[in-house]
Design a protein around this motif. Structure first.
Motif, mmCIF file in Angstrom:
data_model
loop_
_atom_site.group_PDB
_atom_site.id
_atom_site.type_symbol
_atom_site.label_atom_id
_atom_site.label_comp_id
_atom_site.label_asym_id
_atom_site.label_seq_id
_atom_site.Cartn_x
_atom_site.Cartn_y
_atom_site.Cartn_z
ATOM 1 N N ASN A 181 -59.605 -37.844 54.540
ATOM 2 C CA ASN A 181 -59.904 -38.249 53.154
ATOM 3 C C ASN A 181 -59.629 -37.109 52.180
ATOM 4 N N ARG A 182 -60.030 -35.889 52.583
ATOM 5 C CA ARG A 182 -59.773 -34.715 51.740
ATOM 6 C C ARG A 182 -58.275 -34.504 51.549
ATOM 7 N N LEU A 183 -57.512 -34.651 52.620
ATOM 8 C CA LEU A 183 -56.062 -34.445 52.568
ATOM 9 C C LEU A 183 -55.377 -35.515 51.714
ATOM 10 N N ARG A 184 -55.869 -36.767 51.787
ATOM 11 C CA ARG A 184 -55.297 -37.833 50.949
ATOM 12 C C ARG A 184 -55.486 -37.499 49.470
ATOM 13 N N THR A 185 -56.678 -37.046 49.121
ATOM 14 C CA THR A 185 -56.948 -36.656 47.734
ATOM 15 C C THR A 185 -56.049 -35.501 47.313
ATOM 16 N N GLU A 186 -55.908 -34.526 48.202
ATOM 17 C CA GLU A 186 -55.050 -33.367 47.892
ATOM 18 C C GLU A 186 -53.600 -33.790 47.690
ATOM 19 N N LEU A 187 -53.122 -34.714 48.531
ATOM 20 C CA LEU A 187 -51.743 -35.204 48.395
ATOM 21 C C LEU A 187 -51.538 -35.927 47.060
ATOM 22 N N GLU A 188 -52.497 -36.773 46.685
ATOM 23 C CA GLU A 188 -52.388 -37.511 45.425
ATOM 24 C C GLU A 188 -52.391 -36.556 44.227
ATOM 25 N N ASP A 189 -53.319 -35.595 44.259
ATOM 26 C CA ASP A 189 -53.422 -34.640 43.147
ATOM 27 C C ASP A 189 -52.167 -33.778 43.035
ATOM 28 N N THR A 190 -51.654 -33.345 44.188
ATOM 29 C CA THR A 190 -50.469 -32.479 44.178
ATOM 30 C C THR A 190 -49.227 -33.250 43.742
ATOM 31 N N GLU A 191 -49.131 -34.517 44.174
ATOM 32 C CA GLU A 191 -47.994 -35.335 43.744
ATOM 33 C C GLU A 191 -48.019 -35.552 42.226
ATOM 34 N N SER A 192 -49.206 -35.801 41.672
ATOM 35 C CA SER A 192 -49.340 -35.953 40.209
ATOM 36 C C SER A 192 -48.940 -34.667 39.498
ATOM 37 N N ALA A 193 -49.371 -33.536 40.047
ATOM 38 C CA ALA A 193 -49.020 -32.240 39.446
ATOM 39 C C ALA A 193 -47.515 -32.004 39.492
ATOM 40 N N LEU A 194 -46.875 -32.372 40.597
ATOM 41 C CA LEU A 194 -45.423 -32.207 40.724
ATOM 42 C C LEU A 194 -44.676 -33.064 39.703
ATOM 43 N N LYS A 195 -45.164 -34.293 39.499
ATOM 44 C CA LYS A 195 -44.529 -35.168 38.505
ATOM 45 C C LYS A 195 -44.615 -34.557 37.109
ATOM 46 N N ARG A 196 -45.799 -33.998 36.784
ATOM 47 C CA ARG A 196 -45.958 -33.367 35.467
ATOM 48 C C ARG A 196 -45.037 -32.168 35.309
ATOM 49 N N MET A 197 -44.864 -31.416 36.384
ATOM 50 C CA MET A 197 -44.008 -30.227 36.330
ATOM 51 C C MET A 197 -42.532 -30.579 36.134
ATOM 52 N N LEU A 198 -42.170 -31.793 36.545
ATOM 53 C CA LEU A 198 -40.770 -32.216 36.421
ATOM 54 C C LEU A 198 -40.444 -32.724 35.009
ATOM 55 N N VAL A 199 -41.482 -32.953 34.205
ATOM 56 C CA VAL A 199 -41.235 -33.384 32.823
ATOM 57 C C VAL A 199 -40.549 -32.241 32.075
ATOM 58 N N PRO A 200 -39.403 -32.490 31.435
ATOM 59 C CA PRO A 200 -38.697 -31.412 30.725
ATOM 60 C C PRO A 200 -39.592 -30.766 29.677
ATOM 61 N N LYS A 201 -39.604 -29.440 29.658
ATOM 62 C CA LYS A 201 -40.438 -28.715 28.704
ATOM 63 C C LYS A 201 -39.768 -28.633 27.344
ATOM 64 N N ASP A 202 -40.573 -28.747 26.315
ATOM 65 C CA ASP A 202 -40.097 -28.541 24.955
ATOM 66 C C ASP A 202 -39.856 -27.037 24.790
ATOM 67 N N PRO A 203 -38.623 -26.621 24.491
ATOM 68 C CA PRO A 203 -38.343 -25.180 24.374
ATOM 69 C C PRO A 203 -39.140 -24.496 23.265
ATOM 70 N N ASN A 204 -39.714 -25.291 22.365
ATOM 71 C CA ASN A 204 -40.482 -24.705 21.259
ATOM 72 C C ASN A 204 -41.980 -24.583 21.554
ATOM 73 N N ASP A 205 -42.416 -25.063 22.721
ATOM 74 C CA ASP A 205 -43.852 -25.157 22.989
ATOM 75 C C ASP A 205 -44.603 -23.832 22.848
ATOM 76 N N GLU A 206 -43.977 -22.733 23.220
ATOM 77 C CA GLU A 206 -44.674 -21.442 23.174
ATOM 78 C C GLU A 206 -44.563 -20.765 21.813
ATOM 79 N N LYS A 207 -43.869 -21.377 20.877
ATOM 80 C CA LYS A 207 -43.665 -20.747 19.572
ATOM 81 C C LYS A 207 -44.917 -20.813 18.699
ATOM 82 N N ASN A 208 -44.959 -19.904 17.722
ATOM 83 C CA ASN A 208 -45.969 -19.985 16.667
ATOM 84 C C ASN A 208 -45.642 -21.179 15.769
ATOM 85 N N VAL A 209 -46.545 -21.478 14.848
ATOM 86 C CA VAL A 209 -46.425 -22.690 14.034
ATOM 87 C C VAL A 209 -46.411 -22.357 12.547
ATOM 88 N N ILE A 210 -45.587 -23.088 11.800
ATOM 89 C CA ILE A 210 -45.704 -23.133 10.343
ATOM 90 C C ILE A 210 -46.344 -24.473 10.018
#
Length: 355
Positions: free
Chosen positions: A82-111
């Motif tokens: 059960n613990r491993l199933r939860t870990e697999l689901e959480d890690t798969e969700s994290a991997l999907k988020r990491m594959l989303v293309p990053k906005d190159p401006n995200d780390e910039k300051n703001v006007i």
């Protein structure tokens, strides 16, 4: 998805070999570029390897369960599964988020640009309220707010206020604030106690470096004049205020907050670069999107994104149909309960588009 992840892991291994190559060490700029790519891929590869390890452990435990006869041991194995199933689901969700293309401006300051819209003096007062809200939010996150230009009204409102917000990831969180903010409340100027509706526009631009936007000095017209306050009174007696016109686009930036002409010009150039970068970015997005309009964080200045209803202590974000009955806290800078769901919705949309 996992084929793509395997390709990225392969690239990560190549980069590891490159980083140990003496030839690359002799090229500081190239080394820095490779090191950055390696660092960017590192969390993703680590997550992928955790996912594989959890899969292997799960298969081993399932095999154990098939052959184990002791009831107590079987129960322990099931708990671990059960613990491993939860870990697999959480890690798969994290991997999907990491594959989303990053906005190159995200780390910039703001006007940040806030302007009173429909509603007259009440809109100007709400513009000042929004500026205080963002200033408190910035303070809570340890960001620095630098006032660039302000046009106050006689009773404490702002027709327009422009500020720089400097801090790690400022644009990544504030970019969802772009659009029209609507307020419903009894104005201080209303004697009959009737609820009025007013609007304020908010623009959030990533601060542009000189390398991001090349500006030809010949394309600029710079005018200087004496700065003035509410009612036209003189703020100082020198020509310290600066107006910069970018001739190719017609963009005009005025800065008169500082007593130094040099400082006002530097601030005006900062705003001009940000507006030009935003213009380029908007044109590029329009070409990519064509007729398709992004539902979350589109940045359309005419889009009504949020309503602040003071009599009901209610704030509603119309893009994701989120309603909170904690308006007082939000106006004090507690914006994460709105921004976090907006980020999650944007990530979910990007994942759906990528499938």
């Amino acid at each position: 998805m996992f084929d793509r992840l395997a390709g990225l892991e392969e690239r990560y291994t190549e980069l590891e070999k490159l980083l140990s190559d003496p030839k690359l060490l002799a090229q500081p700029k190239e080394y820095q570029k490779v090191a950055k790519e390696h660092a960017d891929l590192s969390p993703l590869v680590e997550a992928l390897r955790r996912y594989r390890k959890a899969q292997q452990d799960m298969e081993a435990n399932q095999d154990l369960l098939r052959h184990e006869t002791d009831l107590e041991m079987r129960e322990l194995i099931r708990e671990d599964l059960n613990r491993l199933r939860t870990e697999l689901e959480d890690t798969e969700s994290a991997l999907k988020r990491m594959l989303v293309p990053k906005d190159p401006n995200d780390e910039k300051n703001v006007i940040l640009e806030i302007r009173a819209g429909t509603g007259g003096e009440e809109a100007a007062l709400f513009a000042a309220d929004l500026f205080r809200m963002y200033s408190r939010y910035a303070e809570n996150r340890g960001w620095k707010v630098e006032l660039l230009d302000v046009h106050p009204t006689g009773i404490g409102g702002f027709k327009e206020v422009i500020a720089a917000i400097n801090g790690a990831g400022a644009f990544s969180r504030l970019k969802f604030e772009r659009g029209v903010h609507r307020v419903q409340r009894v104005p201080e100027t209303e004697s009959q106690g009737r609820i009025h509706t007013s609007a304020v526009t908010v623009a959030v631009l990533p601060e542009a470096e000189e390398v991001d936007v090349a500006i030809d000095p010949n394309d600029l017209r710079v005018d200087v004049f004496r700065s003035s306050g509410p009612g036209g009174q003189s703020v100082n007696t020198t020509d310290s205020a600066v107006r910069i016109t970018h001739l190719p686009t017609g963009l005009v930036v005025i800065c008169q907050d500082e007593k130094s002409q040099h400082k006002n010009k530097a601030k005006a150039m900062k705003v001009l670069r940000a507006r030009l970068l935003d213009m380029m970015r908007s044109e590029q997005e329009a070409k990519i999107a064509q007729e398709r309009k992004s539902q979350v964080g589109s940045g359309d200045r005419s889009e009504r994104i949020r309503t602040y209803n003071f009599p009901q202590n209610r704030v509603t974000d119309h893009r994701i149909n989120l309603t909170l009955y904690k308006l007082e806290e939000v106006m004090m800078g507690a914006l994460d309960d709105i921004i976090d769901p907006l980020i999650a919705a944007a990530q979910a949309e990007a994942l759906a588009d990528g499938q």
